[in-house]
Design a protein around this motif. Structure first.
Motif, PDB file in Angstrom:
ATOM      1  N   PRO A  98       0.772  -1.164   0.165  1.00 23.57           N
ATOM      2  CA  PRO A  98       0.042  -0.079   0.656  1.00 23.57           C
ATOM      3  C   PRO A  98       0.747   1.440   0.415  1.00 23.57           C
ATOM      4  N   GLU A  99       2.385   1.570   0.992  1.00 24.42           N
ATOM      5  CA  GLU A  99       2.997   2.624   0.856  1.00 24.42           C
ATOM      6  C   GLU A  99       3.173   3.345   0.141  1.00 24.42           C
ATOM      7  N   ALA A 100       3.520   1.702  -1.379  1.00 25.88           N
ATOM      8  CA  ALA A 100       4.634   1.513  -2.372  1.00 25.88           C
ATOM      9  C   ALA A 100       3.593   2.399  -3.375  1.00 25.88           C
ATOM     10  N   ILE A 101       2.324   1.900  -3.766  1.00 24.78           N
ATOM     11  CA  ILE A 101       1.539   1.898  -4.653  1.00 24.78           C
ATOM     12  C   ILE A 101       0.907   3.560  -3.999  1.00 24.78           C
ATOM     13  N   ALA A 102       0.605   3.917  -2.662  1.00 25.84           N
ATOM     14  CA  ALA A 102       0.498   5.540  -2.822  1.00 25.84           C
ATOM     15  C   ALA A 102       1.700   6.327  -3.204  1.00 25.84           C
ATOM     16  N   GLN A 103       2.758   6.198  -2.747  1.00 27.47           N
ATOM     17  CA  GLN A 103       3.761   7.172  -3.998  1.00 27.47           C
ATOM     18  C   GLN A 103       3.713   6.667  -5.473  1.00 27.47           C
ATOM     19  N   GLN A 104       3.496   5.663  -5.772  1.00 30.83           N
ATOM     20  CA  GLN A 104       3.297   5.549  -7.339  1.00 30.83           C
ATOM     21  C   GLN A 104       2.135   6.595  -7.529  1.00 30.83           C
ATOM     22  N   ALA A 105       1.493   6.545  -7.091  1.00 34.91           N
ATOM     23  CA  ALA A 105      -0.689   7.401  -7.163  1.00 34.91           C
ATOM     24  C   ALA A 105       0.301   9.242  -7.151  1.00 34.91           C
ATOM     25  N   LEU A 106       0.684   9.150  -6.050  1.00 33.96           N
ATOM     26  CA  LEU A 106       1.432  10.884  -6.379  1.00 33.96           C
ATOM     27  C   LEU A 106       2.174  11.383  -7.081  1.00 33.96           C
ATOM     28  N   ALA A 107       3.646  10.363  -7.737  1.00 26.70           N
ATOM     29  CA  ALA A 107       3.370  10.653  -8.748  1.00 26.70           C
ATOM     30  C   ALA A 107       2.560  10.575 -10.316  1.00 26.70           C
ATOM     31  N   SER A 108       1.739  10.095 -10.333  1.00 27.13           N
ATOM     32  CA  SER A 108       0.704  10.649 -11.361  1.00 27.13           C
ATOM     33  C   SER A 108       0.119  11.036 -11.499  1.00 27.13           C
ATOM     34  N   ILE A 109      -0.698  11.471  -9.904  1.00 31.23           N
ATOM     35  CA  ILE A 109      -0.814  13.500  -9.867  1.00 31.23           C
ATOM     36  C   ILE A 109      -0.104  14.480 -10.057  1.00 31.23           C
ATOM     37  N   ARG A 110       0.908  14.230  -9.717  1.00 31.22           N
ATOM     38  CA  ARG A 110       2.240  14.943 -10.065  1.00 31.22           C
ATOM     39  C   ARG A 110       2.249  15.590 -11.390  1.00 31.22           C
ATOM     40  N   GLN A 111       2.286  14.355 -12.286  1.00 33.38           N
ATOM     41  CA  GLN A 111       3.000  14.673 -13.766  1.00 33.38           C
ATOM     42  C   GLN A 111       1.272  14.841 -14.701  1.00 33.38           C
ATOM     43  N   LEU A 112       0.192  14.050 -14.154  1.00 30.92           N
ATOM     44  CA  LEU A 112      -1.020  14.344 -14.885  1.00 30.92           C
ATOM     45  C   LEU A 112      -1.558  15.586 -14.829  1.00 30.92           C
ATOM     46  N   PHE A 113      -1.647  16.769 -13.462  1.00 30.77           N
ATOM     47  CA  PHE A 113      -2.123  18.080 -13.362  1.00 30.77           C
ATOM     48  C   PHE A 113      -1.102  18.950 -12.780  1.00 30.77           C
ATOM     49  N   ARG A 114      -1.611  20.128 -14.021  1.00 32.61           N
ATOM     50  CA  ARG A 114      -0.929  21.281 -13.353  1.00 32.61           C
ATOM     51  C   ARG A 114      -0.591  21.592 -11.804  1.00 32.61           C
TER      52      ARG A 114
END
Length: 227
Positions: free
Chosen positions: A136-152
């Motif tokens: 779960p913690e690793a998945i959460a960090q991957q999700a943060l990276a996706s948000i930073r990439q997808l949203f201005r």
């Protein structure tokens, strides 16, 4: 994205806040809520369920509605009832973010995200492993990276919390709703899409328990199919 579908009629809610609102409203009509009270088992006499044994004592009832999700099989086991319900885990991630970063519910192959009432972001992710690179913690960090990439404007987001929710999944993936075939006074309500189905299911169950009606809409959901 190359293609997107906009559904203005869709919505979302905070299930915890919605549940609390409904409980508060029920209390104004005479319901009693025993919060944080451990259930120890069902009180049975012969082939009839008389109530629920809890850490605060016995609570008698004419009808016991068992809507306890993944804990349902354990409560039924002492009665000799084997209910095929497994846990379907999911990861819920809450993120601190600038207000308005996500203005609606966004669902795609990379994430499912929406803004909560307090301005934070809520994400749902598939559960893969308890720990390690797919935990779960690793998945959460991957999700943060996706948000930073997808949203201005998302560079300053931070992780607030990660939780794993255990959703009940019946063996045939259909809801289990209806009276027990072996014990009088026992009614079951177990389903995977609990929040989505709750308004309709609650209305149908109340018709059956309070008014003695048999709802045809629940015919395929009866516990008797596992007998």
């Amino acid at each position: 994205p190359e293609r997107a579908r906009y559904a203005p009629g869709e919505g979302s809610l905070d299930p915890v806040a919605a549940t609390r609102t409904l409980l508060d409203a029920a209390c104004t009509h005479g319901a009693r809520v025993f919060d944080q009270t451990r259930v120890l088992g069902l009180r049975v006499e012969g082939q009839r369920v008389l109530g629920v044994n809890t850490a605060a004592g016995l609570h008698r009832a004419d009808q016991v509605l068992l809507a306890s999700g993944c804990a349902t099989p354990a409560l039924l086991a002492p009665l000799g009832i084997q209910l095929p319900v497994q846990a379907s885990p999911s990861i819920l991630i809450r993120v601190n973010a600038p207000p308005g970063l996500v203005k609606t519910l966004v669902s795609n192959s990379q994430l499912e995200i929406r803004e909560a009432a307090d301005g934070s972001l809520l994400l749902a992710e598939d559960y893969i492993d308890a720990q390690g690179p797919l935990g779960p913690e690793a998945i959460a960090q991957q999700a943060l990276a996706s948000i930073r990439q997808l949203f201005r404007g998302a560079q300053a987001i931070t992780l607030r919390g990660v939780e794993v929710g255990l959703r009940p999944m019946p063996g045939d993936q259909l809801p289990i709703i209806g009276p027990s075939t072996r014990y009088q006074g026992l009614y079951l309500a177990v389903m995977h899409a609990g929040v989505t189905l709750a308004p309709t299911v609650a209305r149908l169950i109340s018709q059956e328990l309070l008014h003695g009606q048999t709802c045809a809409e629940l015919a395929a959901c009866r516990p008797a199919r596992f007998a």
